[in-house]
Design a protein around this motif. Structure first.
Motif, PDB file in Angstrom:
ATOM      1  N   GLU A 196       0.824  -1.214   0.000  1.00 52.68           N
ATOM      2  CA  GLU A 196       0.000   0.000   0.000  1.00 52.68           C
ATOM      3  C   GLU A 196       0.853   1.257   0.000  1.00 52.68           C
ATOM      4  O   GLU A 196       0.480   2.261  -0.613  1.00 52.68           O
ATOM      5  CB  GLU A 196      -0.948  -0.008   1.208  1.00 52.68           C
ATOM      6  N   LEU A 197       1.974   1.218   0.665  1.00 51.13           N
ATOM      7  CA  LEU A 197       2.893   2.358   0.603  1.00 51.13           C
ATOM      8  C   LEU A 197       3.352   2.589  -0.836  1.00 51.13           C
ATOM      9  O   LEU A 197       3.372   3.723  -1.334  1.00 51.13           O
ATOM     10  CB  LEU A 197       4.100   2.110   1.507  1.00 51.13           C
ATOM     11  N   VAL A 198       3.698   1.504  -1.513  1.00 47.72           N
ATOM     12  CA  VAL A 198       4.106   1.616  -2.916  1.00 47.72           C
ATOM     13  C   VAL A 198       2.960   2.172  -3.759  1.00 47.72           C
ATOM     14  O   VAL A 198       3.164   3.031  -4.628  1.00 47.72           O
ATOM     15  CB  VAL A 198       4.568   0.244  -3.445  1.00 47.72           C
ATOM     16  N   ALA A 199       1.732   1.697  -3.496  1.00 47.07           N
ATOM     17  CA  ALA A 199       0.575   2.101  -4.304  1.00 47.07           C
ATOM     18  C   ALA A 199       0.224   3.572  -4.150  1.00 47.07           C
ATOM     19  O   ALA A 199      -0.458   4.139  -5.007  1.00 47.07           O
ATOM     20  CB  ALA A 199      -0.637   1.245  -3.927  1.00 47.07           C
ATOM     21  N   THR A 200       0.690   4.231  -3.098  1.00 44.06           N
ATOM     22  CA  THR A 200       0.410   5.666  -2.956  1.00 44.06           C
ATOM     23  C   THR A 200       1.118   6.484  -4.024  1.00 44.06           C
ATOM     24  O   THR A 200       0.690   7.596  -4.343  1.00 44.06           O
ATOM     25  CB  THR A 200       0.869   6.179  -1.571  1.00 44.06           C
ATOM     26  N   GLY A 201       2.214   5.955  -4.553  1.00 41.17           N
ATOM     27  CA  GLY A 201       2.995   6.695  -5.532  1.00 41.17           C
ATOM     28  C   GLY A 201       3.893   7.754  -4.925  1.00 41.17           C
ATOM     29  O   GLY A 201       4.668   8.393  -5.645  1.00 41.17           O
ATOM     30  N   ALA A 202       3.809   7.954  -3.623  1.00 39.12           N
ATOM     31  CA  ALA A 202       4.605   8.995  -2.956  1.00 39.12           C
ATOM     32  C   ALA A 202       5.990   8.458  -2.609  1.00 39.12           C
ATOM     33  O   ALA A 202       6.165   7.267  -2.363  1.00 39.12           O
ATOM     34  CB  ALA A 202       3.901   9.452  -1.687  1.00 39.12           C
ATOM     35  N   PRO A 203       6.988   9.326  -2.584  1.00 36.52           N
ATOM     36  CA  PRO A 203       8.331   8.881  -2.203  1.00 36.52           C
ATOM     37  C   PRO A 203       8.412   8.554  -0.714  1.00 36.52           C
ATOM     38  O   PRO A 203       7.723   9.155   0.101  1.00 36.52           O
ATOM     39  CB  PRO A 203       9.235  10.072  -2.536  1.00 36.52           C
ATOM     40  N   PHE A 204       9.293   7.607  -0.354  1.00 32.26           N
ATOM     41  CA  PHE A 204       9.522   7.261   1.048  1.00 32.26           C
ATOM     42  C   PHE A 204      10.766   6.389   1.142  1.00 32.26           C
ATOM     43  O   PHE A 204      11.218   5.796   0.153  1.00 32.26           O
ATOM     44  CB  PHE A 204       8.325   6.514   1.653  1.00 32.26           C
ATOM     45  N   LEU A 205      11.308   6.316   2.340  1.00 28.66           N
ATOM     46  CA  LEU A 205      12.383   5.390   2.683  1.00 28.66           C
ATOM     47  C   LEU A 205      11.821   4.489   3.783  1.00 28.66           C
ATOM     48  O   LEU A 205      11.655   4.935   4.920  1.00 28.66           O
ATOM     49  CB  LEU A 205      13.619   6.136   3.201  1.00 28.66           C
ATOM     50  N   ALA A 206      11.516   3.250   3.461  1.00 29.02           N
ATOM     51  CA  ALA A 206      10.823   2.372   4.409  1.00 29.02           C
ATOM     52  C   ALA A 206      11.716   1.243   4.894  1.00 29.02           C
ATOM     53  O   ALA A 206      12.407   0.591   4.105  1.00 29.02           O
ATOM     54  CB  ALA A 206       9.564   1.792   3.779  1.00 29.02           C
ATOM     55  N   THR A 207      11.674   1.027   6.198  1.00 27.73           N
ATOM     56  CA  THR A 207      12.247  -0.166   6.805  1.00 27.73           C
ATOM     57  C   THR A 207      11.088  -1.033   7.254  1.00 27.73           C
ATOM     58  O   THR A 207      10.218  -0.586   8.015  1.00 27.73           O
ATOM     59  CB  THR A 207      13.128   0.192   8.015  1.00 27.73           C
ATOM     60  N   VAL A 208      11.040  -2.255   6.781  1.00 26.67           N
ATOM     61  CA  VAL A 208       9.930  -3.169   7.068  1.00 26.67           C
ATOM     62  C   VAL A 208      10.467  -4.356   7.849  1.00 26.67           C
ATOM     63  O   VAL A 208      11.362  -5.061   7.381  1.00 26.67           O
ATOM     64  CB  VAL A 208       9.246  -3.643   5.771  1.00 26.67           C
ATOM     65  N   VAL A 209       9.929  -4.553   9.044  1.00 28.04           N
ATOM     66  CA  VAL A 209      10.384  -5.641   9.910  1.00 28.04           C
ATOM     67  C   VAL A 209       9.483  -6.848   9.696  1.00 28.04           C
ATOM     68  O   VAL A 209       8.280  -6.794   9.947  1.00 28.04           O
ATOM     69  CB  VAL A 209      10.344  -5.221  11.386  1.00 28.04           C
ATOM     70  N   THR A 210      10.059  -7.928   9.220  1.00 27.09           N
ATOM     71  CA  THR A 210       9.313  -9.171   9.047  1.00 27.09           C
ATOM     72  C   THR A 210      10.286 -10.336   9.094  1.00 27.09           C
ATOM     73  O   THR A 210      11.393 -10.248   8.551  1.00 27.09           O
ATOM     74  CB  THR A 210       8.524  -9.211   7.727  1.00 27.09           C
ATOM     75  N   PRO A 211       9.905 -11.442   9.749  1.00 27.26           N
ATOM     76  CA  PRO A 211      10.793 -12.600   9.782  1.00 27.26           C
ATOM     77  C   PRO A 211      10.791 -13.400   8.493  1.00 27.26           C
ATOM     78  O   PRO A 211      11.601 -14.308   8.326  1.00 27.26           O
ATOM     79  CB  PRO A 211      10.207 -13.433  10.938  1.00 27.26           C
ATOM     80  N   ARG A 212       9.909 -13.062   7.563  1.00 29.82           N
ATOM     81  CA  ARG A 212       9.734 -13.860   6.350  1.00 29.82           C
ATOM     82  C   ARG A 212      10.652 -13.376   5.224  1.00 29.82           C
ATOM     83  O   ARG A 212      10.416 -12.324   4.627  1.00 29.82           O
ATOM     84  CB  ARG A 212       8.280 -13.812   5.889  1.00 29.82           C
ATOM     85  N   GLU A 213      11.677 -14.132   4.942  1.00 27.57           N
ATOM     86  CA  GLU A 213      12.558 -13.781   3.832  1.00 27.57           C
ATOM     87  C   GLU A 213      11.777 -13.877   2.526  1.00 27.57           C
ATOM     88  O   GLU A 213      11.004 -14.795   2.306  1.00 27.57           O
ATOM     89  CB  GLU A 213      13.757 -14.727   3.788  1.00 27.57           C
ATOM     90  N   GLY A 214      11.974 -12.933   1.663  1.00 28.79           N
ATOM     91  CA  GLY A 214      11.287 -12.933   0.378  1.00 28.79           C
ATOM     92  C   GLY A 214       9.873 -12.411   0.425  1.00 28.79           C
ATOM     93  O   GLY A 214       9.196 -12.357  -0.616  1.00 28.79           O
ATOM     94  N   ALA A 215       9.398 -11.979   1.618  1.00 25.01           N
ATOM     95  CA  ALA A 215       8.011 -11.532   1.748  1.00 25.01           C
ATOM     96  C   ALA A 215       7.716 -10.294   0.906  1.00 25.01           C
ATOM     97  O   ALA A 215       6.574 -10.072   0.495  1.00 25.01           O
ATOM     98  CB  ALA A 215       7.693 -11.234   3.216  1.00 25.01           C
ATOM     99  N   LEU A 216       8.745  -9.499   0.620  1.00 29.27           N
ATOM    100  CA  LEU A 216       8.543  -8.240  -0.098  1.00 29.27           C
ATOM    101  C   LEU A 216       9.073  -8.297  -1.525  1.00 29.27           C
ATOM    102  O   LEU A 216       9.092  -7.275  -2.219  1.00 29.27           O
ATOM    103  CB  LEU A 216       9.230  -7.099   0.667  1.00 29.27           C
ATOM    104  N   ASP A 217       9.482  -9.469  -1.987  1.00 32.44           N
ATOM    105  CA  ASP A 217      10.150  -9.577  -3.282  1.00 32.44           C
ATOM    106  C   ASP A 217       9.265  -9.192  -4.455  1.00 32.44           C
ATOM    107  O   ASP A 217       9.757  -8.744  -5.496  1.00 32.44           O
ATOM    108  CB  ASP A 217      10.674 -11.000  -3.491  1.00 32.44           C
ATOM    109  N   ARG A 218       7.958  -9.359  -4.322  1.00 34.09           N
ATOM    110  CA  ARG A 218       7.064  -9.081  -5.445  1.00 34.09           C
ATOM    111  C   ARG A 218       6.694  -7.604  -5.580  1.00 34.09           C
ATOM    112  O   ARG A 218       6.031  -7.212  -6.529  1.00 34.09           O
ATOM    113  CB  ARG A 218       5.779  -9.904  -5.301  1.00 34.09           C
ATOM    114  N   LEU A 219       7.097  -6.809  -4.622  1.00 32.96           N
ATOM    115  CA  LEU A 219       6.774  -5.381  -4.694  1.00 32.96           C
ATOM    116  C   LEU A 219       7.652  -4.702  -5.738  1.00 32.96           C
ATOM    117  O   LEU A 219       8.814  -5.074  -5.931  1.00 32.96           O
ATOM    118  CB  LEU A 219       6.987  -4.726  -3.328  1.00 32.96           C
ATOM    119  N   GLY A 220       7.090  -3.686  -6.378  1.00 37.46           N
ATOM    120  CA  GLY A 220       7.844  -2.929  -7.377  1.00 37.46           C
ATOM    121  C   GLY A 220       7.863  -1.462  -7.049  1.00 37.46           C
ATOM    122  O   GLY A 220       7.076  -0.683  -7.603  1.00 37.46           O
ATOM    123  N   PRO A 221       8.739  -1.035  -6.131  1.00 34.69           N
ATOM    124  CA  PRO A 221       8.782   0.374  -5.750  1.00 34.69           C
ATOM    125  C   PRO A 221       9.058   1.271  -6.942  1.00 34.69           C
ATOM    126  O   PRO A 221       9.825   0.936  -7.850  1.00 34.69           O
ATOM    127  CB  PRO A 221       9.941   0.433  -4.749  1.00 34.69           C
TER     128      PRO A 221
END
Length: 342
Positions: A196-221
């Motif tokens: 959803e952060l990506v979908a806003t289209g707004a710039p940001f520097l995000a740190t995302v805490v998750t134990p799941r490796e690869g959980a964010l791989d499909r996102l396209g910032p």
């Protein structure tokens, strides 16, 4: 009083919220030269074990039934037991009390029929609840009793945030966003919110805490959007303090964010989080994104809310300025005073 036991659990499914608030109380009791032992199961979570180890808190198996609880209390010579669990047999508290052991039950709205000497509900608005308790018991209710860890308390800013002030991010730089959902992200919220952060289209520097490796791989910032995944970390309070915006679930970490004056956007992922979520959002203390399942609607309020928070530094500053006056960090002192009172 010399020795206190804390009965709580943590796991991938349960999360670590119960453990974290109990650790805050344990730190306060240790400062008062009491021995503290944790009784429970941390589900093989190395991060949770490190939290206990660096505080020098022993972890022993947690009894699940009344008779076993009393035997354990007697064997360990416990003067008091703190119980923080949604699953433990509620008769345990009454059995301990009958055995002469002082009992503090940490609850979230529902006391589950426990018979305790002290009931602690640290949620905003709990002080307006029905307030019923057994004869001779004490009820501590509201955020003035919020339990905050040393790691959080030492990061308190010396002066409150002000709209347009110096904590709204560096001029011309995208806001720093921190996303975390407990020590385990049991609901799998991290990839949803990052998307959803990506979908806003707004710039940001995000740190995302998750134990799941690869959980964010499909996102396209997009250009100007940066996402960095890290596993659960002992350094989370410092990351919170450095962020311009925190996106998280409506658990006990809310009180830490208010204490630190952080602009926060909240989701609720479990039914027991909903009352606290609605209370905090209705008071304008955090932005509300709704239930996790409804966050991803393209025309929904969650995405629009995130876009405004990412693009308007003044909105973030105004939101963050409201919390420090409400949560003063002395809740654990007040709770310990009552627990240790004659």
């Amino acid at each position: 009083m010399n020795r206190v036991g804390i009965r709580c659990d943590a796991s991938t499914d349960l999360g670590v919220g119960h453990l974290m608030r109990c650790l805050a109380l344990a730190e306060e009791l240790r400062e008062r030269c009491l021995e503290v032992v944790v009784l429970g199961d941390v589900g093989g979570l190395d991060w949770a074990r490190r939290q206990l180890a660096r505080r020098g808190l022993p972890l022993l198996p947690g009894p699940d039934g009344p008779a076993a609880m009393v035997r354990t209390a007697r064997r360990l010579a416990l003067d008091a037991v703190v119980i923080d669990s949604y699953a433990l047999d509620p008769r345990c508290s009454g059995a301990l009390r009958e055995a002469g052991v002082r009992v503090l039950a940490i609850v979230d709205e529902d006391d589950r029929g426990q018979d305790a000497d002290i009931y602690l509900d640290q949620n905003l608005g709990a002080e307006r609840g029905p307030g019923g308790s057994p004869a001779g018991s004490v009820r501590l209710a509201g955020v003035r009793y919020a339990l905050l860890r040393d790691d959080v308390r030492r990061l308190r800013r010396r002066e409150p945030a002000e709209p347009g002030g110096r904590w709204t991010g560096e001029p011309g730089q995208p806001p720093r966003v921190l996303c975390f959902f407990g020590g385990t992200d049991a609901a799998g919220a991290a990839p949803v919110i990052a998307g959803e952060l990506v979908a806003t289209g707004a710039p940001f520097l995000a740190t995302v805490v998750t134990p799941r490796e690869g959980a964010l791989d499909r996102l396209g910032p997009a250009d100007g959007q940066t996402i960095h995944r890290i596993p659960p970390t002992d350094d989370l309070p410092r990351l919170v303090a450095a962020a311009d915006l925190v996106v998280t679930a409506a658990g006990s970490s809310m009180w830490e964010l208010l204490y630190l004056g952080k602009a926060a956007a909240l989701v609720w992922v479990a039914e027991n989080q909903r009352p606290a979520y609605e209370e905090v959002v209705s008071h304008g203390l955090a932005a509300g994104l709704g239930h996790l399942d409804g966050v991803t609607r393209a025309d929904g309020p969650a995405r629009a809310c995130l876009r405004e928070l990412l693009t308007r530094a003044r909105t973030r500053a105004e939101l963050g300025a409201r919390g420090p006056a409400l949560v003063d960090g002395e809740g654990r002192v007040r709770v310990a005073d009552v627990l240790l009172s004659p």
